[in-house]
Design a protein around this motif. Structure first.
Motif, mmCIF file in Angstrom:
data_model
loop_
_atom_site.group_PDB
_atom_site.id
_atom_site.type_symbol
_atom_site.label_atom_id
_atom_site.label_comp_id
_atom_site.label_asym_id
_atom_site.label_seq_id
_atom_site.Cartn_x
_atom_site.Cartn_y
_atom_site.Cartn_z
ATOM 1 N N ILE A 30 0.694 -0.946 0.020
ATOM 2 C CA ILE A 30 0.009 -0.146 0.109
ATOM 3 C C ILE A 30 0.593 1.206 -0.006
ATOM 4 C CG2 ILE A 30 -2.066 0.996 1.260
ATOM 5 C CD1 ILE A 30 -2.649 -1.669 2.416
ATOM 6 N N ALA A 31 1.399 1.996 -1.503
ATOM 7 C CA ALA A 31 1.694 2.849 -1.587
ATOM 8 C C ALA A 31 1.904 4.153 -1.026
ATOM 9 C CB ALA A 31 2.343 2.533 -2.668
ATOM 10 N N GLN A 32 2.937 4.818 -0.629
ATOM 11 C CA GLN A 32 2.012 6.087 0.160
ATOM 12 C C GLN A 32 3.449 7.118 0.015
ATOM 13 O OE1 GLN A 32 0.374 6.806 4.234
ATOM 14 N NE2 GLN A 32 0.760 4.632 3.899
ATOM 15 N N THR A 33 3.260 8.512 -0.361
ATOM 16 C CA THR A 33 4.478 9.089 -0.457
ATOM 17 C C THR A 33 4.278 10.616 -0.360
ATOM 18 O OG1 THR A 33 2.835 10.723 -2.242
ATOM 19 C CG2 THR A 33 4.684 8.746 -3.121
ATOM 20 N N ASP A 34 3.439 10.378 1.515
ATOM 21 C CA ASP A 34 3.499 11.418 2.287
ATOM 22 C C ASP A 34 4.338 12.179 2.730
ATOM 23 O OD1 ASP A 34 0.551 12.810 3.702
ATOM 24 O OD2 ASP A 34 2.793 12.983 4.861
ATOM 25 N N PRO A 35 4.890 13.704 2.541
ATOM 26 C CA PRO A 35 6.130 14.062 3.982
ATOM 27 C C PRO A 35 6.160 13.243 4.863
ATOM 28 C CG PRO A 35 4.686 15.859 3.089
ATOM 29 C CD PRO A 35 4.495 14.527 2.345
ATOM 30 N N ALA A 36 5.511 12.821 5.341
ATOM 31 C CA ALA A 36 5.137 12.194 7.408
ATOM 32 C C ALA A 36 5.609 11.433 6.812
ATOM 33 C CB ALA A 36 4.317 12.622 7.931
ATOM 34 N N ARG A 37 6.796 10.101 6.848
ATOM 35 C CA ARG A 37 7.132 9.199 7.305
ATOM 36 C C ARG A 37 7.571 8.488 8.523
ATOM 37 N NH1 ARG A 37 11.340 6.467 2.721
ATOM 38 N NH2 ARG A 37 11.567 4.696 3.840
ATOM 39 N N PRO A 38 6.178 7.696 8.536
ATOM 40 C CA PRO A 38 6.918 6.828 9.999
ATOM 41 C C PRO A 38 7.836 6.116 9.984
ATOM 42 C CG PRO A 38 4.876 5.811 9.039
ATOM 43 C CD PRO A 38 5.518 6.876 7.945
ATOM 44 N N ASP A 39 8.883 6.025 11.450
ATOM 45 C CA ASP A 39 9.361 4.925 11.158
ATOM 46 C C ASP A 39 9.321 4.047 11.133
ATOM 47 O OD1 ASP A 39 10.950 7.584 12.726
ATOM 48 O OD2 ASP A 39 10.477 7.266 14.872
ATOM 49 N N GLY A 40 10.239 2.901 10.576
ATOM 50 C CA GLY A 40 9.839 1.576 10.288
ATOM 51 C C GLY A 40 9.187 1.495 8.807
ATOM 52 N N ALA A 41 8.848 2.972 8.226
ATOM 53 C CA ALA A 41 8.541 2.367 7.034
ATOM 54 C C ALA A 41 8.883 2.010 5.724
ATOM 55 C CB ALA A 41 8.090 3.651 6.597
ATOM 56 N N LEU A 42 9.248 1.278 5.410
ATOM 57 C CA LEU A 42 9.642 0.675 4.214
ATOM 58 C C LEU A 42 9.763 0.834 2.894
ATOM 59 C CD1 LEU A 42 9.104 -3.106 5.117
ATOM 60 C CD2 LEU A 42 10.857 -1.993 5.869
ATOM 61 N N THR A 43 10.777 1.727 2.284
ATOM 62 C CA THR A 43 11.563 2.089 0.908
ATOM 63 C C THR A 43 10.549 1.081 -0.288
ATOM 64 O OG1 THR A 43 12.525 3.759 1.475
ATOM 65 C CG2 THR A 43 12.357 2.799 -0.874
ATOM 66 N N LEU A 44 9.595 0.969 -1.067
ATOM 67 C CA LEU A 44 9.270 0.697 -2.077
ATOM 68 C C LEU A 44 10.063 0.089 -3.291
ATOM 69 C CD1 LEU A 44 7.339 -1.003 -3.320
ATOM 70 C CD2 LEU A 44 5.737 0.588 -3.989
ATOM 71 N N ALA A 45 10.697 -0.718 -3.441
ATOM 72 C CA ALA A 45 11.649 -1.041 -4.976
ATOM 73 C C ALA A 45 13.029 0.199 -5.168
ATOM 74 C CB ALA A 45 10.760 -1.669 -6.092
ATOM 75 N N GLY A 46 13.168 0.975 -4.113
ATOM 76 C CA GLY A 46 14.211 1.499 -3.991
ATOM 77 C C GLY A 46 13.657 2.968 -4.064
ATOM 78 N N THR A 47 12.397 3.211 -4.705
ATOM 79 C CA THR A 47 11.788 4.314 -5.155
ATOM 80 C C THR A 47 11.882 6.073 -4.394
ATOM 81 O OG1 THR A 47 9.188 3.960 -5.127
ATOM 82 C CG2 THR A 47 10.297 2.591 -6.963
ATOM 83 N N TRP A 48 10.706 6.522 -5.098
ATOM 84 C CA TRP A 48 10.082 7.626 -3.865
ATOM 85 C C TRP A 48 8.758 7.679 -2.963
ATOM 86 C CZ3 TRP A 48 10.720 6.703 -8.561
ATOM 87 C CH2 TRP A 48 9.302 6.205 -9.764
ATOM 88 N N ALA A 49 8.474 6.161 -3.023
ATOM 89 C CA ALA A 49 7.416 5.577 -2.352
ATOM 90 C C ALA A 49 7.647 4.991 -1.297
ATOM 91 C CB ALA A 49 6.318 4.818 -3.056
ATOM 92 N N TRP A 50 7.215 4.412 -0.613
ATOM 93 C CA TRP A 50 7.463 3.494 0.930
ATOM 94 C C TRP A 50 5.949 3.268 1.400
ATOM 95 C CZ3 TRP A 50 4.487 5.581 4.917
ATOM 96 C CH2 TRP A 50 4.240 6.810 5.218
ATOM 97 N N PHE A 51 6.323 2.186 2.178
ATOM 98 C CA PHE A 51 5.019 1.637 2.553
ATOM 99 C C PHE A 51 5.034 1.146 4.102
ATOM 100 C CE2 PHE A 51 7.246 -1.547 0.975
ATOM 101 C CZ PHE A 51 7.234 -2.986 1.338
ATOM 102 N N THR A 52 3.927 1.044 4.389
ATOM 103 C CA THR A 52 3.711 -0.172 5.980
ATOM 104 C C THR A 52 3.073 -0.827 5.726
ATOM 105 O OG1 THR A 52 2.196 1.599 6.541
ATOM 106 C CG2 THR A 52 4.595 2.476 7.456
ATOM 107 N N HIS A 53 2.350 -1.326 4.965
ATOM 108 C CA HIS A 53 1.445 -2.332 5.192
ATOM 109 C C HIS A 53 0.805 -2.972 3.914
ATOM 110 C CE1 HIS A 53 -0.068 -0.424 9.380
ATOM 111 N NE2 HIS A 53 -0.449 -1.060 9.660
ATOM 112 N N VAL A 54 0.415 -4.161 4.158
ATOM 113 C CA VAL A 54 0.168 -4.737 2.833
ATOM 114 C C VAL A 54 -0.944 -4.695 2.086
ATOM 115 C CG1 VAL A 54 3.090 -5.482 2.109
ATOM 116 C CG2 VAL A 54 0.984 -7.091 3.028
ATOM 117 N N GLU A 55 -1.510 -5.307 0.973
ATOM 118 C CA GLU A 55 -2.655 -5.739 0.800
ATOM 119 C C GLU A 55 -2.058 -7.310 1.202
ATOM 120 O OE1 GLU A 55 -7.100 -4.940 -1.565
ATOM 121 O OE2 GLU A 55 -5.137 -4.603 -2.510
#
Length: 337
Positions: free
Chosen positions: A8-33
């Motif tokens: 569940i990709a996000q790009t919000d500037p308020a990235r929480p601690d522990g969020a994972l970078t998606l495939a080395g891109t600008w997007a991050w995620f903490t949860h998956v579907e």
């Protein structure tokens, strides 16, 4: 039961601690579907995903044709055909082709995608010699002009790909994922060229007659996974493979939207993701835009959604519109120019 994990990709500037970078891109995620056939999806924390699946979602992708994939990339379309759906006949002479190349580069294209055979719905197959005659000389002219921008050859045929690579192309973009001409695997393996494997159901002549899926998202994922594994078995390294879900290729509008809406699933293949929706009929119908040439902004709207899902490359006709979209999106995301 086979389980699929869609970040569940996000790009919000308020990235929480522990969020994972998606495939080395600008997007991050903490949860998956978590998806499975015959069962409702459920949302789970990223740390509940099996380690091998999580590694595929998070590993940075290797550069393709010399392009790093830590920023959005624009693939500019150059159709060297008389019958492509939106620009057939406009660039199929050397002068017009070179003028279009110059324009796309000035507007920010990172890679050029040249094709000598239309694969629009209902299009007929072009003989190999004719397809080579349409594409190889233009590639040679681009290189003779001192242009070093990566070039992709959009073809289903091994002989056409081999001629294009010899002329100076770097990447093979096969809308059939090697199903049309299995010898394409040998060309890619022998030359070391990276490849883009696209999903299509059926041939262009008939693919829109009656496309049918049990679950379009998972069916397309499974098909691409099979294509990736076959390419690897033929000697093509995993880090030289892009995937494309093939919007409009043997798919009706509902199929297309299901794929676009959950396109981040395809990161689970461990490959960079390319999306080609530019000017397609689905965009025309949804946006009520009968003229294909007027669909640039609407195409960029879908592209913006895809970039937010970590899609690394957009294949587009309207390079300037997409350059503007990316520049403004990144500035808004960062809160500064």
């Amino acid at each position: 039961m086979t389980l699929y994990y869609r970040p569940i990709a996000q790009t919000d500037p308020a990235r929480p601690d522990g969020a994972l970078t998606l495939a080395g891109t600008w997007a991050w995620f903490t949860h998956v579907e978590e998806l499975a056939r015959g069962r409702a999806p459920r949302v789970i924390p990223a740390d509940a995903v099996p380690s091998d699946a999580l590694a595929r979602l998070t590993a940075p992708r290797a550069p393709i044709a010399g392009l790093t994939l830590d920023q959005p990339r624009i693939m500019g379309i150059l159709n060297l055909t008389p019958d492509s759906f939106s620009d057939g006949g406009r660039f199929n002479n050397p002068e017009a082709a070179m003028a279009q190349v110059t324009r796309m580069l000035d507007e920010g294209a990172h890679i050029l995608d040249l094709g000598g055979e239309s694969t629009r719905p209902g299009a007929a197959e072009v003989p190999v010699d004719e397809e080579i005659a349409r594409t190889a000389p233009v590639i040679e002219a681009i290189r003779a002009a001192g242009i070093a921008t990566p070039i992709s050859i959009d073809t289903r045929k091994a002989a056409v790909a081999r001629a294009a690579l010899a002329a100076g192309a770097e990447l093979i973009n096969d809308v059939s994922a090697f199903a049309f001409d299995p010898a394409m695997r040998d060309v890619a393996a022998e030359t070391g060229a990276p490849v883009c494997l696209m999903h299509a159901q059926g041939l262009p002549e008939t693919m829109q007659d009656n496309p049918d899926y049990a679950d379009v998202l998972l069916d397309v994922y499974d098909s691409l996974e099979t294509s990736v594994r076959a390419a690897e078995a033929a000697g093509i390294p995993h880090d030289r493979i892009l995937v494309d879900p093939g919007i409009g290729f043997g798919k009706r509008e509902g199929h297309n939207l299901a794929l676009i809406g959950r396109i981040s699933l395809f990161h689970a293949l461990g490959c960079p993701v390319l999306l080609g929706v530019s000017r397609k009929a689905t965009i025309g119908r949804i946006g009520n835009i009968p003229d294909a040439h007027a669909r640039g902004a609407a195409s960029a709207a879908i592209g913006l959604w895809a970039l937010g899902q970590g899609v690394q490359m957009l294949r587009v006709h309207d390079t300037e519109v997409h350059r503007q979209m990316i520049a403004l999106w990144r500035a808004a995301e960062k809160g500064q120019a």
